[in-house]
Write a protein that holds these residues in place. Structure first.
Motif, PDB file in Angstrom:
ATOM      1  N   ILE A 203     -16.975  13.458  -1.005  1.00 15.13           N
ATOM      2  CA  ILE A 203     -18.386  13.742  -0.674  1.00 15.13           C
ATOM      3  C   ILE A 203     -18.452  14.661   0.547  1.00 15.13           C
ATOM      4  N   THR A 204     -17.603  14.403   1.544  1.00 19.30           N
ATOM      5  CA  THR A 204     -17.614  15.279   2.730  1.00 19.30           C
ATOM      6  C   THR A 204     -17.340  16.713   2.298  1.00 19.30           C
ATOM      7  N   MET A 205     -16.281  16.883   1.476  1.00 17.82           N
ATOM      8  CA  MET A 205     -15.914  18.255   1.089  1.00 17.82           C
ATOM      9  C   MET A 205     -16.978  18.907   0.220  1.00 17.82           C
ATOM     10  N   ASP A 207     -20.276  18.209   0.184  1.00 20.56           N
ATOM     11  CA  ASP A 207     -21.617  18.331   0.761  1.00 20.56           C
ATOM     12  C   ASP A 207     -21.664  19.022   2.117  1.00 20.56           C
ATOM     13  N   ALA A 208     -20.548  19.163   2.814  1.00 17.91           N
ATOM     14  CA  ALA A 208     -20.587  19.871   4.095  1.00 17.91           C
ATOM     15  C   ALA A 208     -20.738  21.368   3.802  1.00 17.91           C
ATOM     16  N   PRO A 209     -21.490  22.100   4.644  1.00 15.87           N
ATOM     17  CA  PRO A 209     -21.693  23.530   4.373  1.00 15.87           C
ATOM     18  C   PRO A 209     -20.366  24.300   4.386  1.00 15.87           C
ATOM     19  N   ASP A 270     -13.407  13.000   9.058  1.00 14.68           N
ATOM     20  CA  ASP A 270     -14.672  12.998   8.300  1.00 14.68           C
ATOM     21  C   ASP A 270     -15.683  11.985   8.806  1.00 14.68           C
ATOM     22  N   THR A 271     -16.960  12.370   8.697  1.00  9.60           N
ATOM     23  CA  THR A 271     -18.052  11.392   8.677  1.00  9.60           C
ATOM     24  C   THR A 271     -18.877  11.757   7.458  1.00  9.60           C
ATOM     25  N   SER A 272     -19.190  10.806   6.611  1.00  8.91           N
ATOM     26  CA  SER A 272     -20.083  11.136   5.499  1.00  8.91           C
ATOM     27  C   SER A 272     -20.855   9.914   5.051  1.00  8.91           C
ATOM     28  N   VAL A 273     -22.059  10.219   4.564  1.00  9.85           N
ATOM     29  CA  VAL A 273     -22.930   9.195   3.991  1.00  9.85           C
ATOM     30  C   VAL A 273     -23.255   9.674   2.577  1.00  9.85           C
ATOM     31  N   ALA A 274     -23.101   8.807   1.589  1.00 13.83           N
ATOM     32  CA  ALA A 274     -23.374   9.200   0.191  1.00 13.83           C
ATOM     33  C   ALA A 274     -24.861   9.527   0.045  1.00 13.83           C
ATOM     34  N   HIS A 307     -14.431  19.133  14.778  1.00 11.91           N
ATOM     35  CA  HIS A 307     -14.769  20.470  14.275  1.00 11.91           C
ATOM     36  C   HIS A 307     -15.912  20.305  13.271  1.00 11.91           C
ATOM     37  N   ASN A 308     -16.975  21.078  13.437  1.00 11.39           N
ATOM     38  CA  ASN A 308     -18.091  21.033  12.471  1.00 11.39           C
ATOM     39  C   ASN A 308     -18.544  22.430  12.142  1.00 11.39           C
ATOM     40  N   ALA A 309     -18.948  22.630  10.886  1.00 12.69           N
ATOM     41  CA  ALA A 309     -19.594  23.886  10.531  1.00 12.69           C
ATOM     42  C   ALA A 309     -20.804  24.056  11.448  1.00 12.69           C
TER      43      ALA A 309
END
Ligand SMILES: CC(C)(COP(=O)(O)OP(=O)(O)OC[C@H]1O[C@@H](n2cnc3c(N)ncnc32)[C@H](O)[C@@H]1OP(=O)(O)O)[C@@H](O)C(=O)NCCC(=O)NCCS
Length: 338
Positions: A203-205, A207-209, A270-274, A307-309
């Motif tokens: 999901i991180t990969m 949905d992240a820009p 990663d940090t991600s929320v579905a 690191h963040n977009a």
């Protein structure tokens, strides 16, 4: 110019230490200390314990005066996305002389794996003239390397912001609302959670820009999660994982921090929320608990780096509110491979 490809032979440790020294010098030059450097130990682990389907190579460029550049090369053998390379140029090296050799190494690597382009990561100097990301959000210093990359046919595809926080100046954990609950563990993910952790990485990969990088979201099977984490442990990383679970027990979110053993540094992974669970503040709950766990268990850690977009507005808003400070920017350049 002498080009050394790092391999699992008897000189690996010495070569990895040279890469560490070089990247530490670059990091000092950019941010005043060595915190963005690659560590010899992680390079040795990455070269020795390759985790399919990812292939990683390292190149070191030197002349009789010393080491001039290091390049980390990476490709996913299964997804058809671009190859990737992170370039480090010694501050005393002349970019006009060294960069052409570096780019040829990157192109050769991409050709070997039949990729049409390679994404080049570079930590730019903090100069006043800026180049804006094609997304319109985020910029990098237009230093001499930026101009050389444009002349070589590369295009700025995305910008990443590097930020940091001292866990001792971070706030207390914020418990989740709306019936969600958190679970956490230290060290590698227990077998019963690996598939869910893999799903959250996907999901991180997805949905992240990604700007104009052309990245393709990858698959993370339970086996890949186990192998990735085993390789990280080999590199001296102490993992802290927090999961968010929905009222019905479904997995809703994930965050992971990797503490680098024997140092004062940790890396926010990663940090991600579905998607169906966003908007409940779970990102904040996950991150505040993970940071507090690092503080409690690894009290010597003084900075967590992420690191963040630059256009990841949701993640960066949370990070800024929680006290993360911007440190530097990396350009991601798309270089076509003829
Ligand atoms: C960053 C992220 C974890 C934040 O999720 P979150 O904690 O649920 O965010 P918030 O609770 O602060 O949500 C605030 C609002 O933004 C919305 N929102 C959050 N993330 C969103 C996204 N990626 N796309 C669209 N809307 C989003 C929420 O629905 C909510 O809207 P509302 O106020 O109308 O209810 C989540 O966006 C995400 O998983 N993104 C994809 C993965 C990623 O980019 N991770 C970071 C890279 S390491």
């Amino acid at each position: 110019m002498q080009i050394t490809m790092l391999g699992p032979g008897e000189y690996l440790l010495r070569q990895a230490e040279r890469v560490e020294q070089l990247t530490a010098t670059v990091s000092h030059n950019r941010v005043g200390n060595a915190k963005l450097a690659w560590l010899g130990r992680e390079i040795v682990a990455a070269v020795r314990y390759q985790v399919p389907p990812i292939v990683k190579d390292w190149a070191l460029l030197s002349d009789e005066g010393g080491d001039l550049a290091a390049v980390e090369l990476e490709v996913n053998l299964v997804s058809g996305g671009p190859a990737e390379a992170e370039i480090w140029l010694h501050p005393d090296a002349d970019p006009a002389l060294v960069l052409p050799f570096v780019l040829e190494i990157c192109r050769d690597f991409a050709r070997e794996y039949r990729r049409n382009n390679v994404i080049l990561w570079y930590l730019h100097a903090d100069v006043s003239e800026q180049l804006t990301s094609p997304t319109g959000i985020g910029s990098i210093g237009r230093d001499v390397v930026a101009d050389l990359l444009v002349s070589a046919g590369a295009q700025l595809a995305h910008v990443y912001r590097i930020s940091e926080i001292d866990p001792w100046s971070a706030g207390e954990p914020e418990p989740p609302a709306d019936g969600y609950r958190l679970a956490h563990w230290f060290g590698p993910t227990p077998a019963r959670w690996r598939a869910q952790v893999g799903t959250m990485h996907e999901i991180t990969m997805a949905d992240a820009p990604i700007g104009e990088t052309g990245y393709i979201a990858e698959k993370f099977s339970a086996d890949r999660v186990a192998a990735d984490e085993a390789s990280a442990v080999e590199a001296g990383r102490l993992l802290v994982t927090v999961l968010a679970l929905a009222p019905d027990g479904a997995i809703a979110g994930l965050t992971q921090i990797a503490v680098q053993d024997g140092t004062t540094v940790a890396y926010q992974w990663d940090t991600s929320v579905a998607s169906g669970h966003r908007g409940h503040g779970l990102g904040r709950s996950l991150k505040t608990l993970a940071t507090a766990l690092v503080r409690e268990r690894y009290g010597n850690v003084r900075r967590i780096i992420t690191h963040n977009a630059a256009d990841n507005v949701h993640m960066l808003r949370i990070n800024t509110e929680l006290g993360w400070r911007p440190l530097a920017h990396k350009g991601l350049w798309s270089l076509p491979v003829g």
